[in-house]
Design an enzyme around this catalytic site. Structure first.
Site, short mmCIF file in Angstrom:
data_model
loop_
_atom_site.label_atom_id
_atom_site.label_comp_id
_atom_site.label_asym_id
_atom_site.label_seq_id
_atom_site.Cartn_x
_atom_site.Cartn_y
_atom_site.Cartn_z
N ASP A 182 74.94 29.10 48.48
CA ASP A 182 75.92 28.48 49.39
C ASP A 182 75.42 27.12 49.90
O ASP A 182 76.20 26.17 50.01
CB ASP A 182 76.24 29.42 50.55
CG ASP A 182 75.00 29.82 51.34
OD1 ASP A 182 73.93 29.98 50.73
OD2 ASP A 182 75.09 29.97 52.57
N ASP A 212 72.02 37.35 46.47
CA ASP A 212 72.77 37.98 47.57
C ASP A 212 74.25 38.17 47.21
O ASP A 212 74.95 38.91 47.88
CB ASP A 212 72.66 37.14 48.85
CG ASP A 212 71.26 37.19 49.44
OD1 ASP A 212 70.44 37.95 48.93
OD2 ASP A 212 70.99 36.45 50.41
N1 LIG Z 1 75.62 21.31 54.55
C1 LIG Z 1 74.70 20.84 53.72
N2 LIG Z 1 74.72 19.52 53.36
C2 LIG Z 1 73.80 19.04 52.51
N3 LIG Z 1 72.79 19.76 51.98
C3 LIG Z 1 72.71 21.06 52.28
C4 LIG Z 1 73.65 21.67 53.17
N4 LIG Z 1 73.34 22.98 53.28
C5 LIG Z 1 72.24 23.17 52.51
N5 LIG Z 1 71.86 22.03 51.90
C6 LIG Z 1 70.72 21.85 51.00
O1 LIG Z 1 70.93 22.58 49.79
C7 LIG Z 1 69.69 23.09 49.30
C8 LIG Z 1 69.80 24.58 49.02
O2 LIG Z 1 70.16 25.28 50.22
P1 LIG Z 1 69.49 26.66 50.63
O3 LIG Z 1 68.01 26.49 50.74
O4 LIG Z 1 70.21 27.18 51.82
O5 LIG Z 1 69.68 27.60 49.36
P2 LIG Z 1 70.99 28.16 48.68
O6 LIG Z 1 71.51 27.17 47.75
O7 LIG Z 1 71.92 28.64 49.73
O8 LIG Z 1 70.43 29.34 47.82
P3 LIG Z 1 70.05 30.85 48.29
O9 LIG Z 1 70.83 31.18 49.50
O10 LIG Z 1 70.43 31.69 47.16
O11 LIG Z 1 68.62 30.86 48.48
C9 LIG Z 1 68.64 22.76 50.33
O12 LIG Z 1 67.89 21.66 49.89
C10 LIG Z 1 69.45 22.47 51.58
O13 LIG Z 1 68.83 21.57 52.48
O1 LIG Z 2 61.64 33.25 51.19
P1 LIG Z 2 62.74 32.38 50.72
O2 LIG Z 2 62.48 31.64 49.47
O3 LIG Z 2 63.24 31.48 51.81
O4 LIG Z 2 63.97 33.30 50.34
C1 LIG Z 2 64.40 34.42 51.00
C2 LIG Z 2 65.89 34.54 50.91
O5 LIG Z 2 66.40 34.13 49.67
C3 LIG Z 2 67.35 35.06 49.18
O6 LIG Z 2 66.73 35.78 48.15
C4 LIG Z 2 68.58 34.35 48.67
O7 LIG Z 2 68.25 33.54 47.62
C5 LIG Z 2 67.65 35.97 50.37
O8 LIG Z 2 68.01 37.26 50.00
C6 LIG Z 2 66.37 35.92 51.13
O9 LIG Z 2 66.58 36.15 52.49
MG LIG Z 3 72.04 30.47 50.82
#
Ligand SMILES: Nc1ncnc2c1ncn2[C@@H]1O[C@H](COP(=O)(O)OP(=O)(O)OP(=O)(O)O)[C@@H](O)[C@H]1O
Ligand SMILES: O=P(O)(O)OC[C@H]1O[C@](O)(CO)[C@@H](O)[C@@H]1O
Ligand SMILES: [Mg+2]
Length: 447
Positions: A182, A212
């Protein structure tokens, strides 16, 4: 789909485009004289968002998603295009096979010869981190699909959108594939908006990645099934330990920050769990109907039991304890697994009852493993469709599955809200039926 129903309009499903497609699709070369592999997707080929007649009654134009697949004309001229792939967020089984699938599809089917991999997520765009982009060819990605982990590397934490788009412009990148959850989709939307503001022609195509499984309008995210399969090893171990000791209790903690799909699915995959605890469904610890009493009852009746807890479950037990956020702004959670282990042990000690509790936290093991063959097949399709979409000039979208079809979903829709297990829905009902667990709520709210 049943877990993910919200009221959207037809307009919200429109996919942005960089401009008209005028170049014949090189994928036409696949077409055999016998007519095989000749079909292109037409502009009106769509899949209804809602399969339920009652949901579309009275709607003049029922919302529908564009079908994924090759178009007869494409926007980008393959020999002139430079494409980039970035992977962000937490790890997920299948990332490597997806990267390989994108590279092979761009190279062999479309004839794109200039493909780069961005190292360590969004950091790879920012010069101060010093990461060089990696040239990606079929030779470079050879064999990576069988490996777990992430070949390109990933990272969390925000980076300035202007700097990212500067980097895309500086390096002449015309098409960006973003693989992530997300947060990555939100980053993709922000990059798309910055690109639109500058009126430049760079496509942004996302492929949802999260164990997730918490992204809206994404029925299945790749790696989820592999993560569930990896979780079953821990549950099997917990069950074996529990049955092999007097009053044995196995306690397993799985990932799942705000959505409990992994825990729910793993419970169904190995029907040895007696209590499944997920973030979406509250439970009391104390009191007649609370978890502790119910565990005691289970052990009195059967002599062994298994509790499976998702990391985001029971956070109300830590009210007032703010652990802040990770670099991406995701909440850091209190450790419910360790807490339950302590409280269950104390409870049985106070009651002077025997208990053999084994606690298993497989943690990162479930997401760093190689993808199953089913997930590899799935990432193959996702990669192909992402390339078809990107080459056709579509942008600001992700590739998803809906009603067993591959479709295009606008990023704005997917990040509108988080997909979560519906406590009224069929999945949670199945978990309750498989475990036999009662509602763990006291009518007087606890104690
Ligand atoms: N609203 C936003 N605008 C710009 N960049 C964002 C925003 N939200 C998240 N990011 C950036 O996107 C990247 C991925 O986000 P995040 O670490 O939350 O993982 P994710 O893509 O949600 O994956 P997961 O939840 O499966 O671990 C990060 O570098 C984060 O800073
Ligand atoms: O320790 P990290 O890399 O921040 O990731 C943990 C999180 O990443 C996830 O696996 C989602 O990618 C969540 O289930 C968990 O909370
Ligand atoms: Mg996420």
């Amino acid at each position: 789909m049943h877990e993910d129903r919200h009221n959207i309009t037809a307009n919200q499903t429109e996919i942005p485009s960089l401009g008209p497609s005028k170049i014949g699709n090189p994928a036409a070369a696949m077409c055999g004289p016998d007519g095989t592999a000749c079909r292109f997707i037409g502009e009106n080929d769509r899949v209804l968002v809602y399969p339920y007649p009652q949901d579309i009654r009275g709607k003049k134009t029922p919302p529908s998603f564009e079908l994924a697949g090759p178009r007869s004309k494409i926007y980008f001229d393959p020999p002139k295009l430079k494409a980039a792939i970035v992977t962000c967020g937490g790890m997920c089984p299948g990332i490597n096979s997806l990267v390989r699938s994108i590279v092979l599809q761009l190279h062999y089917i479309y004839g794109v010869r200039n493909i780069v991999g961005v190292r360590f997520g969004l950091q790879g765009f920012i010069p101060k981190y010093g990461f060089q982009m990696m040239d990606l060819t079929p030779t470079v990605v050879e064999g990576i699909h069988g490996r777990g982990g992430s070949f390109l590397g990933m990272s969390r934490g925000p980076q300035p959108m202007e700097d990212i788009v500067d980097s895309l412009e500086r390096q002449n990148i015309g098409l960006l594939f973003m693989i992530g959850g997300d947060g990555t989709l939100r980053a993709g939307q922000a990059i798309y908006e910055e690109i639109s503001k500058r009126k430049i022609k760079i496509g942004v195509i996302c492929i949802p990645k999260t164990i997730d499984n918490d992204i809206s309008f994404v029925e299945r995210s790749f790696g989820f099934e592999t993560a569930v399969e990896a979780s079953t090893g821990a549950i099997r171990g917990a069950h074996n330990e529990a049955t092999g000791a007097p009053n044995g209790l196995g306690l397993v903690k799985l990932m799942g920050r705000l959505s409990g799909f992994v825990a729910a699915q793993a419970t169904l995959a190995l029907a040895d769990v007696n209590f499944c605890l997920i973030p979406e469904v509250e439970f009391d610890l104390e009191g007649e109907h609370g978890l502790l009493t119910q565990i005691e009852k289970r052990l009195d009746d059967r002599g062994h039991g298994v509790v499976l807890v998702a990391e985001g479950a029971g956070q109300k037990l830590f009210e007032g304890k703010d652990l802040g956020t990770d670099p991406s702004g995701n909440p850091v959670l209190a450790d419910i697994g360790v807490y339950l282990k302590m409280r269950i042990t104390e409870y049985f000690k106070e009651k002077q009852k025997a208990l053999t509790l084994k606690y298993i936290d497989p943690s990162y093991l479930i997401r760093s493993v190689p993808a199953s063959s089913d997930d590899r097949v799935f990432t193959g399709f996702l990669g192909h469709h992402a390339v078809h979409a990107g080459m056709s000039g579509r942008t600001g979208m992700l590739v998803s599955t809906w009603g067993n079809h591959f479709v295009h979903v606008p990023i704005t829709l997917a990040v509108g809200h988080r997909r979560r297990v519906d406590p009224q829905g069929g999945l949670w009902r199945a978990v309750r039926e498989a475990t036999g667990q009662p509602s763990l709520i006291n009518s007087n709210g606890g104690a």
